[in-house]
Design an enzyme around this catalytic site. Structure first.
Site, PDB file in Angstrom:
ATOM      1  N   THR A 192       1.727   1.955   1.489  1.00 11.43           N
ATOM      2  CA  THR A 192       1.887   2.646   0.208  1.00 11.43           C
ATOM      3  C   THR A 192       1.558   4.139   0.354  1.00 11.43           C
ATOM      4  O   THR A 192       0.982   4.580   1.351  1.00 11.43           O
ATOM      5  CB  THR A 192       0.943   2.040  -0.837  1.00 11.43           C
ATOM      6  OG1 THR A 192      -0.410   2.224  -0.383  1.00 11.43           O
ATOM      7  CG2 THR A 192       1.215   0.557  -1.028  1.00 11.43           C
ATOM      8  N   ASN A 242      -2.951 -11.966   0.737  1.00 10.90           N
ATOM      9  CA  ASN A 242      -4.268 -11.473   0.351  1.00 10.90           C
ATOM     10  C   ASN A 242      -4.719 -10.230   1.113  1.00 10.90           C
ATOM     11  O   ASN A 242      -5.844  -9.775   0.938  1.00 10.90           O
ATOM     12  CB  ASN A 242      -5.312 -12.583   0.550  1.00 10.90           C
ATOM     13  CG  ASN A 242      -5.077 -13.772  -0.358  1.00 10.90           C
ATOM     14  OD1 ASN A 242      -4.740 -13.596  -1.529  1.00 10.90           O
ATOM     15  ND2 ASN A 242      -5.230 -14.974   0.173  1.00 10.90           N
ATOM     16  N   GLU A 301       8.667   3.327  11.821  1.00  7.44           N
ATOM     17  CA  GLU A 301       9.149   2.951  10.493  1.00  7.44           C
ATOM     18  C   GLU A 301       8.947   4.088   9.491  1.00  7.44           C
ATOM     19  O   GLU A 301       9.843   4.405   8.695  1.00  7.44           O
ATOM     20  CB  GLU A 301       8.408   1.700  10.035  1.00  7.44           C
ATOM     21  CG  GLU A 301       8.992   1.044   8.807  1.00  7.44           C
ATOM     22  CD  GLU A 301       8.274  -0.245   8.448  1.00  7.44           C
ATOM     23  OE1 GLU A 301       8.854  -1.038   7.687  1.00  7.44           O
ATOM     24  OE2 GLU A 301       7.130  -0.453   8.911  1.00  7.44           O
ATOM     25  N   GLU A 345       0.367 -10.171   4.572  1.00  2.56           N
ATOM     26  CA  GLU A 345      -0.055 -11.459   4.023  1.00  2.56           C
ATOM     27  C   GLU A 345      -0.372 -11.329   2.529  1.00  2.56           C
ATOM     28  O   GLU A 345      -0.652 -10.225   2.040  1.00  2.56           O
ATOM     29  CB  GLU A 345      -1.276 -11.975   4.780  1.00  2.56           C
ATOM     30  CG  GLU A 345      -0.994 -12.233   6.251  1.00  2.56           C
ATOM     31  CD  GLU A 345      -2.171 -12.866   6.976  1.00  2.56           C
ATOM     32  OE1 GLU A 345      -3.191 -13.156   6.324  1.00  2.56           O
ATOM     33  OE2 GLU A 345      -2.060 -13.061   8.195  1.00  2.56           O
ATOM     34  N   THR A 352      10.783  -8.781   5.376  1.00  2.00           N
ATOM     35  CA  THR A 352      12.195  -8.419   5.425  1.00  2.00           C
ATOM     36  C   THR A 352      12.926  -9.315   6.414  1.00  2.00           C
ATOM     37  O   THR A 352      12.460  -9.530   7.536  1.00  2.00           O
ATOM     38  CB  THR A 352      12.350  -6.949   5.841  1.00  2.00           C
ATOM     39  OG1 THR A 352      11.720  -6.117   4.861  1.00  2.00           O
ATOM     40  CG2 THR A 352      13.816  -6.562   5.954  1.00  2.00           C
TER      41      THR A 352
END
Length: 404
Positions: A389, A148, A265, A146, A178
């Protein structure tokens, strides 16, 4: 496992031939975002019989479930073997040498959208949505991020589901999704609006269809790289979803389901990184042999040799991570979240460093799209951002170490 088998090499070469014929001629249109990737992915499926294999496997699984057999995907028959893992990895590696975005678009539709439905759906839900996604007849999206929340996907989640009689009313928005602009089927994560503190609310997972009243899918967003993988936003305004769209099967809640997908993933990023590294190394070696400076190939200079040597070290290390993953699957074991995070952290950083070194080795030419390392460097950067990340991977690895 220390090298690909003869059978693996045959598959690899066949995939390379298809890529040369079908993908490379369309690279400019793909990288410009003019050509959505889905027809190419469907061509891959039909060329190698992946669609028919998916139909056969799906029919066998559904038949077992109707007969009262395993329904959560954990049976030994459903567990991928090492051989299957190698066959799955090779197309990913080869495609990422040319267009990593194709793999991203395909992987989200198959591994995340279809995978979630096949793990957590009822038989009826699998029949309703699963097969069309597994054959790529329809495109899937997996909507969790999302605007935020960023990397705090669960704690910062603001999308809600409010119970209204026999239905739920969904509201909220998702970003960086995606396949979002083109998705036919969307696996949507949100929090149950039950009056509890927002951070403590239950995570629910719904399956939505394109065209539902109140559901808007944005046009593709402009971004730095991965242009062959359309990314968009989703906006939900009082979308009504019946209980038949709520995924409640499998083990754990929606949060646990999402974590399992993160493992898949993140481990897959190692294979994607290997493709980028191998291609950048190949292009760099060829360039170092042909490009001359002061009457000699630049490959004769030690600084160039140092760059090539470091690329090769990265290639060997990431290839070993891929081989380890295949061996784990052969042994019937999936990586833990921390292990998958470690694979992603190292391989993504290695791919980014190798790609940027390739640009540097090519000099001014490396900054030009004609020489391809420019595109691969832009695409590789995304590996350090999506699926969590680098900083999030560090957190998961460290927490696991400190909990022992």
């Amino acid at each position: 496992m220390i090298e690909w088998s003869d059978e693996d090499v045959m598959i690899r070469d066949a995939v390379r031939g298809w890529i040369d014929a079908e993908v490379r001629p369309n690279l400019d249109a793909l990288d410009a975002g003019e050509l959505p990737p889905y027809d190419l992915i469907r061509s891959l499926f039909k060329t190698f019989g992946m669609d028919e294999l998916a139909r056969s496997s799906f029919a066998s699984r559904i038949r077992r479930e109707h007969e009262g057999g395993d329904s959560d995907g954990d049976s030994g028959e459903d567990r991928p073997s090492g051989g299957n893992a190698a066959m799955n990895m090779l197309p990913i590696i080869e495609l990422c040498k040319v267009s990593p975005g194709l793999v991203t678009a395909m992987g989200v539709s198959l591994g995340l959208a279809a995978g979630t439905i096949m793990k957590r759906g009822t038989v009826e839900q699998k029949e309703r949505w699963g097969l069309d996604l597994l054959t790529m007849d329809k495109v899937g999206a997996w909507a969790i991020t999302e605007p935020n929340s960023g990397s705090d996907a669960f704690g910062g989640m603001q999308a809600t589901a409010r119970k209204a009689g026999d239905e739920y009313v969904l509201n909220g928005s998702k970003t960086f999704i995606t396949n979002g602009p083109y998705a036919d089927t969307i696996v949507f994560y949100c929090k149950l609006d039950d009056g509890e503190d927002p951070r403590d609310r239950e995570i629910l997972t719904f399956v939505l269809d394109r065209g539902m009243p109140g559901l808007d899918q944005s046009r593709p967003l402009r971004k730095m790289g991965l242009h062959s993988s359309p990314t968009g936003e989703l906006f939900l305004n009082d979308v009504r979803a019946g209980a038949d769209r709520l995924l409640t099967g499998g083990s754990g809640d929606g949060k646990e389901s999402a974590k399992q997908n993160f493992v898949t993933e993140r481990a897959g990023v190692a294979a994607m990184s290997l493709g980028v590294i191998e291609e950048c190394l190949k292009l760099s070696v060829d360039y170092a042999k042909k490009r001359e400076l002061w009457g000699q190939p630049i490959g004769d200079f030690q600084l160039i040799q140092l760059k090539l040597a470091k690329m090769e070290v990265a290639r060997i290390n990431v290839q070993n991570l891929v081989f380890r993953h295949i061996e784990m699957q052969r042994a019937g074991r999936a990586p833990t979240l921390a292990e998958a995070s470690a694979m992603k952290l190292y391989s993504a950083q290695a791919a980014g460093e190798v790609a940027m070194e390739a640009v540097q080795l090519f000099g001014g030419n490396g900054y030009m799209s004609e020489y391809r390392v420019e595109q691969l460097a832009r695409d590789a950067k995304s590996f350090q951002i999506y699926a969590g990340t680098d900083e999030i991977q560090v957190t998961h690895i460290a927490r696991d170490l400190l909990s022992r």
